[in-house]
Design a protein around this motif. Structure first.
Motif, PDB file in Angstrom:
ATOM      1  N   ASP A 106      -7.235  19.026  -0.923  1.00  0.00           N
ATOM      2  CA  ASP A 106      -6.254  19.600   0.009  1.00  0.00           C
ATOM      3  C   ASP A 106      -5.698  18.503   0.924  1.00  0.00           C
ATOM      4  N   THR A 114     -11.991  27.268  -4.325  1.00  0.00           N
ATOM      5  CA  THR A 114     -11.113  28.387  -3.961  1.00  0.00           C
ATOM      6  C   THR A 114     -11.887  29.704  -4.017  1.00  0.00           C
ATOM      7  N   GLY A 166      -7.788  32.613  -5.220  1.00  0.00           N
ATOM      8  CA  GLY A 166      -7.223  31.290  -5.469  1.00  0.00           C
ATOM      9  C   GLY A 166      -6.888  30.531  -4.191  1.00  0.00           C
ATOM     10  N   GLU A 167      -7.331  31.039  -3.037  1.00  0.00           N
ATOM     11  CA  GLU A 167      -7.052  30.336  -1.779  1.00  0.00           C
ATOM     12  C   GLU A 167      -8.173  29.355  -1.488  1.00  0.00           C
ATOM     13  N   LYS A 168      -7.816  28.226  -0.844  1.00  0.00           N
ATOM     14  CA  LYS A 168      -8.829  27.241  -0.462  1.00  0.00           C
ATOM     15  C   LYS A 168      -9.858  27.909   0.435  1.00  0.00           C
TER      16      LYS A 168
END
Ligand code: GLU
Length: 307
Positions: free
Chosen positions: A218, A247, A251-253
């Motif tokens: 990121d 994730t 699918g989010e960090k």
């Protein structure tokens, strides 16, 4: 060259699985190189810093057997150094005060029909504040295409001149970013009177003689800015390795904001085995029952996978 690496958590909450992966990868890389590993607490983002989180992170790292070779560095104790760095850049004419609000920036991008194609700061305050009060300080980046022409002029000097930054990431391969089109002149001192992450990280890594940076992907997008800033400050550029981010099911960090939970410190080996799987370490499917045997195997696996 003697290897010096670091893990630099922001104390916005307890250590979670995503940050454990970064901590483990940077620790393994340092151990695989017989290097020194440091921990730096990035506690200068006032609004995001949670009281007690730094101590909690340090004790969790300790519980996991990830112990720094030198006392932790606290960014909040280093504010005078960030000011010195800004003064150095001011002296070289590389920064300027900016009076733009977020709204003004997005409006001018709309006018230029560039919205959605680029979010680069359009350079409104390069030529002066136009009567507005100074809110932030920005670093001037070269204009697109400036590169080759001025690179020649600057030949033989260490002056940073090209807008295009290229670097080889040890995990992700060659990376290129054009700072003029993709970023624009970026903020070093924020409108809310806080030091920007980009400035603090570069000054701290240089002062600690960090040779290798291992962190989550990121932060890949910040690396070109940091390399450019290193050139402006005439400090060395470390080697970079960005590990894949962890994730959640959407699918989010993984982060405090996306609901990451604190690590279970009573069972460090469970999380460590999972972190090793995320890093694709060849551990032959073996489960270790002590931290020592886990780390011995993990260091070997890491060393065989990266240069
Ligand atoms: N403090 C940053 C974070 O937690 C990491 C900075 C870095 O490794 O460069 O995302």
């Amino acid at each position: 060259m003697s290897y010096r690496g670091r893990f630099a958590p922001s104390p916005t909450g307890p250590l979670h699985f995503g940050s454990l992966v970064s901590a483990l990868a940077s620790w393994l890389d340092a151990r695989a190189h017989d290097g020194v590993w440091l921990v730096r607490i990035e506690d200068i983002d006032g609004p995001r810093t949670v009281p007690g989180a730094a101590e909690d992170i340090l004790s969790t790292l300790d519980r996991f057997g990830l112990r720094a070779d030198e006392p932790p560095i606290w960014q909040s104790a280093r504010l005078a150094r960030y000011q010195q760095a800004l003064d150095q850049l001011r002296g070289a004419g590389l920064v300027y005060p900016c009076g733009c609000t977020r709204k003004e920036i997005s409006d001018s991008l709309l006018n230029a029909h560039t919205r959605n194609t680029t979010l680069a700061y359009p350079g409104t305050c390069r030529t002066g504040l136009h009567g507005k009060p100074a809110r932030a300080w920005r670093l001037r980046v070269p204009d697109e295409g400036d590169g080759e022409r001025t690179e020649k002029r600057a030949a033989g000097t260490s002056e940073p001149r090209s807008a295009t930054i290229t670097f080889e990431d040890r995990w992700q391969g060659m990376q290129t970013q054009n700072l003029a089109t993709e970023v624009g002149d970026f903020v070093l001192r924020r409108a809310d009177d806080q030091w920007a992450y980009q400035l603090a990280v570069v000054v701290d890594d240089a002062d600690a003689d960090i040779t290798h940076i291992v962190r989550g992907a990121d932060l890949m997008d910040s690396t070109a800015r940091q390399i450019y800033l290193q050139r402006c400050l005439s400090v060395p550029t470390p080697a970079y390795l960005h590990v894949p981010v962890v994730t959640n099911s959407q699918g989010e960090k993984l982060s405090k904001q996306t609901g990451a939970t604190a690590l279970d410190t009573s069972r460090p080996l469970d999380a460590l085995h999972a972190a090793a799987r995320h890093l694709k370490l060849e551990m032959n499917g073996q489960t270790h029952s002590s931290l020592e045997s886990f780390y011995n195997a993990a260091i070997k696996a890491w060393a065989s996978g990266v240069e």
